[in-house]
Motif scaffolding. Structure first.
Motif, PDB file in Angstrom:
ATOM      1  N   LEU A  70      -8.278  -7.710   2.302  1.00  0.00           N
ATOM      2  CA  LEU A  70      -6.936  -8.119   1.819  1.00  0.00           C
ATOM      3  C   LEU A  70      -6.279  -8.813   3.190  1.00  0.00           C
ATOM      4  CD1 LEU A  70      -5.518  -4.883   0.343  1.00  0.00           C
ATOM      5  CD2 LEU A  70      -6.293  -7.092  -0.548  1.00  0.00           C
TER       6      LEU A  70
ATOM      7  N   SER B 252       3.520  -7.298   5.507  1.00  0.00           N
ATOM      8  CA  SER B 252       2.780  -5.940   6.213  1.00  0.00           C
ATOM      9  C   SER B 252       3.845  -4.915   6.860  1.00  0.00           C
ATOM     10  CB  SER B 252       1.809  -6.370   7.123  1.00  0.00           C
ATOM     11  OG  SER B 252       2.354  -7.099   8.307  1.00  0.00           O
TER      12      SER B 252
ATOM     13  N   ASN C 102       0.776  -1.241   0.082  1.00  0.00           N
ATOM     14  CA  ASN C 102       0.110  -0.002   0.020  1.00  0.00           C
ATOM     15  C   ASN C 102       0.978   1.200   0.178  1.00  0.00           C
ATOM     16  OD1 ASN C 102       1.012  -0.023   2.546  1.00  0.00           O
ATOM     17  ND2 ASN C 102      -0.899   0.010   3.678  1.00  0.00           N
TER      18      ASN C 102
ATOM     19  N   ASN D  13     -11.213  -4.261  -1.122  1.00  0.00           N
ATOM     20  CA  ASN D  13     -11.211  -3.310  -0.138  1.00  0.00           C
ATOM     21  C   ASN D  13     -10.305  -3.458   0.581  1.00  0.00           C
ATOM     22  OD1 ASN D  13     -13.356  -1.884  -1.001  1.00  0.00           O
ATOM     23  ND2 ASN D  13     -14.870  -3.396  -0.156  1.00  0.00           N
ATOM     24  N   GLN D  14      -9.571  -2.740   1.396  1.00  0.00           N
ATOM     25  CA  GLN D  14      -8.443  -2.893   2.533  1.00  0.00           C
ATOM     26  C   GLN D  14      -8.882  -4.136   3.352  1.00  0.00           C
ATOM     27  OE1 GLN D  14      -5.293  -1.678   2.722  1.00  0.00           O
ATOM     28  NE2 GLN D  14      -4.911  -3.126   4.706  1.00  0.00           N
ATOM     29  N   GLU D  15     -10.087  -4.238   4.061  1.00  0.00           N
ATOM     30  CA  GLU D  15     -10.614  -5.022   4.982  1.00  0.00           C
ATOM     31  C   GLU D  15     -10.572  -6.702   4.486  1.00  0.00           C
ATOM     32  OE1 GLU D  15     -13.495  -2.777   3.775  1.00  0.00           O
ATOM     33  OE2 GLU D  15     -11.755  -1.564   4.334  1.00  0.00           O
TER      34      GLU D  15
END
Length: 183
Positions: free
Chosen positions: A164, A171, A149, A160-162
């Protein structure tokens, strides 16, 4: 096989000729001579890798540095992914730009990611089996990565981010600005 150049020099989308009949289909997925003629690059693949992932799994952005840099020819055997290649060659006119392409078992497209690029993908289908050839052997000390990101790259992963699912290792990767240099 059709070789479609992308906006990033040396990076290609490969579209195979698929022969269908009542029994199924046949296609040539790789031919070294055809590949070299289509890309203008002499690449000798030495390692094949395969992964299985569920929807939302994002793997990347990864690359190898120095003498261990890798070119990859990637494809999807089952399911669908959004495949992303980022140009991280310091002298390139397209440094910091990316291309994204949907690869699936249905469309049978492949992406050739040359050395000097970071690579990643996200699974768009319920599951996906991802396969890729490398022209150099993996070397842990030469691993490099960029956070998926990164605000400068601003990659649209189409989920959506949620949704992923990113490994702990991926990360905490640095941004492009602070990433390990490829050469």
């Amino acid at each position: 096989m059709n070789f479609r150049p992308t906006k990033l020099s040396g990076c290609f989308i490969l579209e195979p000729k698929i022969i269908n009949d009542s029994r199924g289909y046949f296609m040539e997925s790789f031919n070294e001579q055809t590949f070299q003629n289509g890309t203008g690059q002499k690449v000798h693949f030495v390692q094949d890798n395969q992964s299985f992932s569920t929807k939302g799994v994002l793997r990347g952005l990864h690359y190898q540095t120095g003498d261990h840099a890798q070119a990859k020819l990637v494809r999807v055997l089952q399911g669908e992914v959004l495949d992303v290649a980022v140009d991280i060659r310091p002298e390139s006119e397209t440094y910091g730009q990316y291309v994204a392409e949907k690869l699936s078992a249905e469309n049978q497209k492949q992406m050739f990611v040359p050395r000097g690029f970071a690579h990643g993908f996200v699974v768009l289908s319920e599951t996906a089996t991802f396969f890729y050839k490398c022209d150099n052997f993996y070397n842990k000390e030469s691993e490099g990565g960029i956070i998926y990101n990164d605000p400068v790259l601003h990659i649209n992963w189409q989920l959506n981010q949620e949704e992923l699912l990113v490994s702990e290792k991926d990360s905490v990767l640095p941004t492009l600005e602070f990433a390990k240099k490829v050469w």
